[in-house]
Design a protein around this motif. Structure first.
Motif, PDB file in Angstrom:
ATOM      1  N   GLY A 245       0.809  -1.211   0.000  1.00  0.00           N
ATOM      2  CA  GLY A 245       0.000   0.000   0.000  1.00  0.00           C
ATOM      3  C   GLY A 245       0.842   1.262   0.000  1.00  0.00           C
ATOM      4  N   LEU A 246       1.870   1.299   0.857  1.00  0.00           N
ATOM      5  CA  LEU A 246       2.740   2.479   0.911  1.00  0.00           C
ATOM      6  C   LEU A 246       3.549   2.636  -0.373  1.00  0.00           C
ATOM      7  CD1 LEU A 246       4.076   2.254   4.590  1.00  0.00           C
ATOM      8  CD2 LEU A 246       2.435   3.906   3.663  1.00  0.00           C
ATOM      9  N   ALA A 247       4.000   1.513  -0.938  1.00  0.00           N
ATOM     10  CA  ALA A 247       4.776   1.591  -2.176  1.00  0.00           C
ATOM     11  C   ALA A 247       3.926   2.141  -3.325  1.00  0.00           C
ATOM     12  CB  ALA A 247       5.332   0.216  -2.532  1.00  0.00           C
ATOM     13  N   VAL A 248       2.703   1.646  -3.458  1.00  0.00           N
ATOM     14  CA  VAL A 248       1.816   2.125  -4.525  1.00  0.00           C
ATOM     15  C   VAL A 248       1.468   3.598  -4.308  1.00  0.00           C
ATOM     16  CG1 VAL A 248      -0.478   1.884  -5.537  1.00  0.00           C
ATOM     17  CG2 VAL A 248       0.893  -0.149  -5.045  1.00  0.00           C
ATOM     18  N   LEU A 249       1.123   3.949  -3.067  1.00  0.00           N
ATOM     19  CA  LEU A 249       0.805   5.340  -2.758  1.00  0.00           C
ATOM     20  C   LEU A 249       1.986   6.255  -3.046  1.00  0.00           C
ATOM     21  CD1 LEU A 249      -0.991   7.538  -1.450  1.00  0.00           C
ATOM     22  CD2 LEU A 249      -0.019   6.857   0.762  1.00  0.00           C
ATOM     23  N   GLY A 250       3.166   5.878  -2.559  1.00  0.00           N
ATOM     24  CA  GLY A 250       4.348   6.700  -2.784  1.00  0.00           C
ATOM     25  C   GLY A 250       4.723   6.799  -4.248  1.00  0.00           C
ATOM     26  N   HIS A 251       4.545   5.706  -4.987  1.00  0.00           N
ATOM     27  CA  HIS A 251       4.873   5.703  -6.412  1.00  0.00           C
ATOM     28  C   HIS A 251       4.003   6.693  -7.184  1.00  0.00           C
ATOM     29  CE1 HIS A 251       5.836   4.102 -10.408  1.00  0.00           C
ATOM     30  NE2 HIS A 251       4.539   4.082 -10.623  1.00  0.00           N
ATOM     31  N   PHE A 252       2.700   6.586  -7.021  1.00  0.00           N
ATOM     32  CA  PHE A 252       1.806   7.464  -7.776  1.00  0.00           C
ATOM     33  C   PHE A 252       1.914   8.918  -7.301  1.00  0.00           C
ATOM     34  CE2 PHE A 252      -0.281   3.394  -8.779  1.00  0.00           C
ATOM     35  CZ  PHE A 252      -0.379   3.531 -10.154  1.00  0.00           C
TER      36      PHE A 252
END
Length: 263
Positions: A245-252
């Motif tokens: 979740g954090l990786a996807v949020l941070g990526h976008f």
């Protein structure tokens, strides 16, 4: 050259750039690495007997407290290292090099990719250094199997990737390096109020939800179980869910901010 080949080539170039910066200016990384090392030595040699006695009903066992403490400090090391990423990204944005990169025929996302991959590598190296200090003062992981060691490495890598993307976003929205460092302070603060030093159920009842419902606690409990060969329970999938979740949020978030036209 295909778009994928161009992206890989330019990302590799940006990775080399960031690793060279880290090698030429190691003071920031070393200063951030010093925090978990000092906490490790402090809690083992100053508070170790008292903390272990409290956890074991009055019987002090410093070696057992080292085993409990180290997994949390390894994840705290990742949080500390990624603060340097936020500062580095903010410096790039404020010093004008990004504006120059925008005028060049390079893959636009390679700048961020170089920062992310470089930060993950630095985080894992920092974890190895802190782990070496822990082993030197008595930490042992004799009950973990080879498969659990591989899973522990995978969790550390995934957690580092997640926090790095968040740190990149913090660096992109910060006006200067000082602001980036301040914005990224939760990456050090959250481990302090997690299960790093004491179990969640030993905390006051009103404080337990604060420690339990955050990304560090399930990751710490999962890593602790993997390194010590103990039960993980539901913490494993919670840790992976937090990381993804954090990786996807941070990526976008990072991509959206980086590709925004400068004002």
């Amino acid at each position: 050259m295909s778009s994928l080949s161009l992206a890989v080539r330019d990302s590799s170039t940006m990775l080399r750039r960031n690793l060279l910066h880290a090698r030429r200016y190691p003071s920031l990384t070393l200063n951030l690495l010093l925090t978990p090392v000092m906490l490790l030595l402090l809690f083992v040699y100053v508070f170790g007997d008292v903390m272990s006695a409290g956890l074991r009903g009055g019987r002090a066992d410093r070696s057992e407290y080292i085993a409990y403490l180290v997994p949390g400090l390894l994840l705290m090391t990742i949080g500390s290292t990624t603060i340097g990423t936020a500062v580095s990204v903010s410096n790039d944005m404020s010093e004008g090099i990004i504006a120059r990169f925008r005028t060049m025929a390079i893959h636009r996302g390679s700048v961020i990719t170089g920062h992310v991959v470089g930060s993950v590598l630095q985080s894992l190296i920092s974890v190895v250094l802190v782990g070496a200090v822990a082993v030197a003062i008595g930490f042992r992981s004799t009950d973990a199997t080879a498969l659990e060691w591989i899973a522990a490495l995978g969790l550390l890598t995934l957690f580092s990737l997640a926090l790095t993307w968040i740190a990149v976003g913090m660096g992109l929205v910060s006006p200067n390096a000082e602001a980036a460092s301040n914005n990224a302070l939760p990456l050090i603060f959250l481990p302090l109020i997690s299960s790093t030093f004491v179990p969640v159920d030993a905390m006051p009842g009103w404080f337990q939800p604060v420690a339990e419902y955050q990304p560090f606690t399930p990751a710490i409990e999962t890593l602790r179980g993997l390194l010590l060969g103990s039960e993980i329970g539901h913490n494993g999938w919670l840790a992976v869910a937090w990381c993804l979740g954090l990786a996807v949020l941070g990526h976008f978030w990072s991509k959206a901010v980086f590709h925004r036209d400068p004002k």
